[in-house]
Write a protein that holds these residues in place. Structure first.
Motif, PDB file in Angstrom:
ATOM      1  N   GLY A  21      -9.857-112.867 129.695  1.00 43.20           N
ATOM      2  CA  GLY A  21     -10.165-111.403 130.314  1.00 43.20           C
ATOM      3  C   GLY A  21     -11.493-110.813 129.705  1.00 43.20           C
ATOM      4  N   SER A  22     -11.845-110.932 128.715  1.00 41.70           N
ATOM      5  CA  SER A  22     -13.032-110.527 128.338  1.00 41.70           C
ATOM      6  C   SER A  22     -14.042-111.264 128.857  1.00 41.70           C
ATOM      7  CB  SER A  22     -13.038-110.413 126.556  1.00 41.70           C
ATOM      8  OG  SER A  22     -14.461-110.124 126.181  1.00 41.70           O
ATOM      9  N   ALA A  23     -13.975-112.375 128.881  1.00 42.27           N
ATOM     10  CA  ALA A  23     -15.341-113.285 129.217  1.00 42.27           C
ATOM     11  C   ALA A  23     -15.540-113.327 130.959  1.00 42.27           C
ATOM     12  CB  ALA A  23     -15.003-114.663 128.853  1.00 42.27           C
ATOM     13  N   VAL A  24     -14.141-113.246 131.746  1.00 43.51           N
ATOM     14  CA  VAL A  24     -14.377-113.201 133.082  1.00 43.51           C
ATOM     15  C   VAL A  24     -14.379-111.710 133.511  1.00 43.51           C
ATOM     16  CG1 VAL A  24     -13.249-113.694 135.124  1.00 43.51           C
ATOM     17  CG2 VAL A  24     -13.085-115.466 133.286  1.00 43.51           C
ATOM     18  N   GLY A  25     -15.380-111.539 134.300  1.00 41.01           N
ATOM     19  CA  GLY A  25     -15.600-110.112 134.624  1.00 41.01           C
ATOM     20  C   GLY A  25     -16.719-110.214 135.444  1.00 41.01           C
ATOM     21  N   LEU A  26     -17.526-109.064 135.441  1.00 40.26           N
ATOM     22  CA  LEU A  26     -18.649-108.826 136.452  1.00 40.26           C
ATOM     23  C   LEU A  26     -19.589-109.813 136.379  1.00 40.26           C
ATOM     24  CD1 LEU A  26     -18.859-104.608 136.287  1.00 40.26           C
ATOM     25  CD2 LEU A  26     -18.047-106.374 138.206  1.00 40.26           C
ATOM     26  N   GLY A  27     -19.781-110.274 134.931  1.00 41.00           N
ATOM     27  CA  GLY A  27     -20.631-111.393 134.402  1.00 41.00           C
ATOM     28  C   GLY A  27     -20.742-112.504 135.413  1.00 41.00           C
ATOM     29  N   ASN A  28     -19.425-112.930 135.850  1.00 39.33           N
ATOM     30  CA  ASN A  28     -19.269-114.131 136.630  1.00 39.33           C
ATOM     31  C   ASN A  28     -19.714-113.730 138.118  1.00 39.33           C
ATOM     32  OD1 ASN A  28     -17.412-113.725 134.162  1.00 39.33           O
ATOM     33  ND2 ASN A  28     -17.222-115.907 134.646  1.00 39.33           N
ATOM     34  N   TYR A 108     -24.002 -99.379 131.349  1.00 38.86           N
ATOM     35  CA  TYR A 108     -24.112 -99.962 132.758  1.00 38.86           C
ATOM     36  C   TYR A 108     -23.171-100.601 133.459  1.00 38.86           C
ATOM     37  CZ  TYR A 108     -25.919-104.691 130.667  1.00 38.86           C
ATOM     38  OH  TYR A 108     -26.038-105.753 130.225  1.00 38.86           O
ATOM     39  N   TYR A 109     -22.320-101.376 132.523  1.00 38.41           N
ATOM     40  CA  TYR A 109     -21.334-102.431 133.125  1.00 38.41           C
ATOM     41  C   TYR A 109     -20.433-101.417 133.932  1.00 38.41           C
ATOM     42  CZ  TYR A 109     -18.262-106.522 132.960  1.00 38.41           C
ATOM     43  OH  TYR A 109     -17.448-107.560 133.083  1.00 38.41           O
ATOM     44  N   SER A 110     -20.202-100.229 133.198  1.00 38.63           N
ATOM     45  CA  SER A 110     -19.267 -99.333 133.922  1.00 38.63           C
ATOM     46  C   SER A 110     -19.761 -98.763 135.277  1.00 38.63           C
ATOM     47  CB  SER A 110     -18.584 -98.059 132.945  1.00 38.63           C
ATOM     48  OG  SER A 110     -19.784 -97.228 132.700  1.00 38.63           O
ATOM     49  N   PHE A 228     -24.553-116.004 126.707  1.00 34.41           N
ATOM     50  CA  PHE A 228     -23.881-115.023 125.844  1.00 34.41           C
ATOM     51  C   PHE A 228     -23.212-114.098 126.521  1.00 34.41           C
ATOM     52  CE2 PHE A 228     -27.208-117.173 122.899  1.00 34.41           C
ATOM     53  CZ  PHE A 228     -26.164-117.275 121.854  1.00 34.41           C
ATOM     54  N   PHE A 229     -23.870-113.595 127.482  1.00 29.21           N
ATOM     55  CA  PHE A 229     -23.053-112.480 128.261  1.00 29.21           C
ATOM     56  C   PHE A 229     -21.763-112.813 128.635  1.00 29.21           C
ATOM     57  CE2 PHE A 229     -22.363-109.431 131.932  1.00 29.21           C
ATOM     58  CZ  PHE A 229     -22.814-108.316 131.366  1.00 29.21           C
ATOM     59  N   THR A 230     -21.667-113.981 129.558  1.00 30.33           N
ATOM     60  CA  THR A 230     -20.600-114.433 130.347  1.00 30.33           C
ATOM     61  C   THR A 230     -19.499-114.629 129.398  1.00 30.33           C
ATOM     62  OG1 THR A 230     -19.838-115.483 132.192  1.00 30.33           O
ATOM     63  CG2 THR A 230     -21.252-116.689 130.927  1.00 30.33           C
ATOM     64  N   LEU A 231     -19.763-115.193 128.324  1.00 34.44           N
ATOM     65  CA  LEU A 231     -18.799-115.746 127.199  1.00 34.44           C
ATOM     66  C   LEU A 231     -18.399-114.487 126.186  1.00 34.44           C
ATOM     67  CD1 LEU A 231     -19.849-119.341 126.566  1.00 34.44           C
ATOM     68  CD2 LEU A 231     -17.706-118.460 128.180  1.00 34.44           C
ATOM     69  N   SER A 232     -18.943-113.377 126.582  1.00 34.44           N
ATOM     70  CA  SER A 232     -18.707-112.223 125.603  1.00 34.44           C
ATOM     71  C   SER A 232     -19.165-112.407 124.300  1.00 34.44           C
ATOM     72  CB  SER A 232     -17.319-111.813 125.502  1.00 34.44           C
ATOM     73  OG  SER A 232     -16.842-111.488 126.845  1.00 34.44           O
ATOM     74  N   LEU A 233     -20.156-113.275 123.863  1.00 32.55           N
ATOM     75  CA  LEU A 233     -20.534-113.697 122.556  1.00 32.55           C
ATOM     76  C   LEU A 233     -21.660-112.926 122.104  1.00 32.55           C
ATOM     77  CD1 LEU A 233     -20.489-117.518 123.036  1.00 32.55           C
ATOM     78  CD2 LEU A 233     -18.655-115.865 122.066  1.00 32.55           C
TER      79      LEU A 233
HETATM   80  N1  PHE Z   1     -18.312-111.311 129.464  1.00 31.49           N
HETATM   81  C1  PHE Z   1     -18.262-110.217 130.311  1.00 31.49           C
HETATM   82  C2  PHE Z   1     -18.425-110.623 131.735  1.00 31.49           C
HETATM   83  O1  PHE Z   1     -18.997-111.639 132.146  1.00 31.49           O
HETATM   84  C3  PHE Z   1     -19.164-109.236 129.674  1.00 31.49           C
HETATM   85  C4  PHE Z   1     -18.866-108.888 128.391  1.00 31.49           C
HETATM   86  C5  PHE Z   1     -20.235-109.033 127.587  1.00 31.49           C
HETATM   87  C6  PHE Z   1     -17.928-108.307 127.893  1.00 31.49           C
HETATM   88  C7  PHE Z   1     -20.195-108.913 126.305  1.00 31.49           C
HETATM   89  C8  PHE Z   1     -17.887-108.389 126.311  1.00 31.49           C
HETATM   90  C9  PHE Z   1     -18.817-108.407 125.568  1.00 31.49           C
HETATM   91  O2  PHE Z   1     -18.170-109.800 132.697  1.00 31.49           O
END
Ligand code: PHE
Length: 450
Positions: A21-28, A108-110, A228-233
């Motif tokens: 849930g953390s990883a999959v989001g707007l990044g993908n 910015y994500y929000s 990194f961003f997409t995997l929340s790392l």
């Molecule tokens: N991984 C999230 C996404 O792809 C964004 C995110 C980055 C969440 C870093 C937590 C930490 O949308």
């Protein structure tokens, strides 16, 4: 040992779901297609996939391992582990950097999650019905050109995030279980549409045919930053989730599952979007508005498009929310542990910071769109570049170095508790390949080898 955490995932699956849930989001779904479009397609995708495999998965294993071993917020986890391994407490800085990165990303994500929110009623009311590509793009421009709308949606997202965070991780488990598979399904429907009505082979060619002449050093940095961003790392989100992970769960297995699910969602999104882009003669490099100008077009031509379209944006919104909450979790956990703050107050404090900083992103799309303080970038671009391409990889580098070099061997072995061959392979990659790759990519991007 650190004060025991009160929250704990009820099972391995729940951890996988929450971390996914953390990883999959707007990044993908939002970021991956648009940066792929801006960076020329196939070669960029290949570098991104390599970064996920050679940097992302090993760092994810290390980050979960450190989190579970330390059992607290990233700042305290790093301090406790540094002490246990008789290293300098300066490693605690990693936790601070992660908190900062989390607040910046949330800011910015929000705002972008707010766009998703705004598109739900637009889709549900069939607003785009019969529109051509130009009209859909004009709607997007008119919307983002109005700072009040963006501000309202940004505020709503921060508010929703705070409500969930204040309740603790357990509330989240239940939601993710249904929403993830549903999002997956609707992406498949979009892929089906792209296959039957889009320029499918042209789209696939763009995504998967590698033309390295289009790849600059900066594109490589962006591909790595995106891994990194997409995997929340690299910022402690996965570390603090790891702190809630029961001892017996295999870190190797969960890491590979999460990375695979995350990558699959990004590729499915790309496969849906580019055939639509090319079928409508749209530019692939149109930037952050890409999904908001292509997908409504697809839905408006699809039977039941209003239903599927609004459902899609609802699910994307949930996917974004399961990411926003993980962005503040490191800070909230730390404020609770070290400052004795309640989850609610800690969440409010983080929310206020991110909300205020987010105003600069809100205005980047309208009033301040011509203000480019650094490297010809708007505030939004600067925050995204700084957090995703610099802070997260730096955090990842530090995690790799600490886990692979500074931790006692028995601690690593104990905690990872995986097959011997796997362990040796992981340690080798984390010791040599991952840090050297990150380092070289950084050097390249600042033009050392040019
Ligand atoms: N991984 C999230 C996404 O792809 C964004 C995110 C980055 C969440 C870093 C937590 C930490 O949308």
């Amino acid at each position: 040992m650190q004060k025991a955490v009160k929250n704990q995932w009820s099972s391995r699956w729940m951890f996988i779901l929450a971390a996914t849930g953390s990883a999959v989001g707007l990044g993908n779904i939002w970021k991956f297609p648009y940066i792929t479009g801006e960076n020329g397609g196939g070669a960029f995708v290949l570098v991104y996939l390599l970064c996920v495999a050679l940097i992302g998965i090993p760092v994810m294993m290390a980050e979960i391992m450190l989190g579970r071993r330390g059992g607290g917020s990233p700042i305290n986890t790093m301090r406790v582990l540094a002490k246990e391994a008789k290293r300098h407490p300066i490693w605690g800085l990693l936790g601070w950097m992660g908190m900062l990165a989390g607040i910046i990303i949330l800011s910015y994500y929000s705002v972008i999650a707010g766009w998703t929110l705004a598109y739900i009623p637009l889709m549900a009311s069939d607003h785009f019905h019969g529109m051509d590509a130009q009209a859909v793009a004009d709607t997007f421009d008119a919307f983002t050109g109005n700072p009040w709308w963006l501000l309202l949606c940004h505020t709503a997202i921060i508010f929703l995030t705070l409500m969930v965070v204040a309740k603790g991780v357990c509330g989240l488990e239940k939601a993710v279980r249904f929403l993830m598979p549903a999002l997956f399904l609707i992406l498949l429907i979009l892929d089906g549409y792209a296959y039957s009505r889009g320029a499918f082979s042209q789209g696939l060619d763009f995504l998967f045919a590698s033309d390295f002449s289009k790849l600059s050093a900066n594109s490589v940095l962006i591909a790595m930053g995106h891994a990194f961003f997409t995997l929340s790392l690299g910022m402690g989100a996965i570390m603090v989730y790891g702190a809630y992970l029961p001892k017996e769960v295999s870190i190797t297995q969960v890491s590979i599952t999460i990375a695979a699910a995350d990558t699959l969602v990004a590729l499915l999104a790309g496969i849906a979007i580019f055939p639509i882009v090319f079928a409508n003669g749209l530019p692939a490099d149109s930037g952050p508005g890409l999904i908001f100008t292509t997908l409504p077009l697809a839905f408006s031509h699809m039977a039941g498009g209003a239903v599927f379209g609004s459902l899609f944006f609802v699910l994307l919104l949930f996917a974004a929310l399961t990411s926003t909450i993980s962005l503040v979790e490191p800070a909230v956990a730390w404020l609770g542990e070290s400052k004795g703050m309640s989850r609610k107050n800690a969440a409010i404090l983080c929310g206020i910071f991110s909300w205020a900083l987010g105003l600069l992103t809100v205005f980047s799309f309208n009033k301040l769109s011509d203000v480019k303080p650094l490297f010809d970038k708007t505030f939004f671009d600067i925050f995204d570049y700084l957090a995703a391409n610099i802070l997260l990889p730096l955090g990842g580098l530090a995690i790799a170095v600490f886990a692979a070099w500074s931790l006692d061997h028995h601690m690593r072995h104990d905690e990872l508790n995986t097959q011997h061959d796997w362990f040796v392979c992981w340690l080798f990659v984390l010791r040599y390949i991952t840090p050297i790759a990150i380092f070289i990519i950084f050097l390249h991007a600042i033009g050392i080898f040019a």
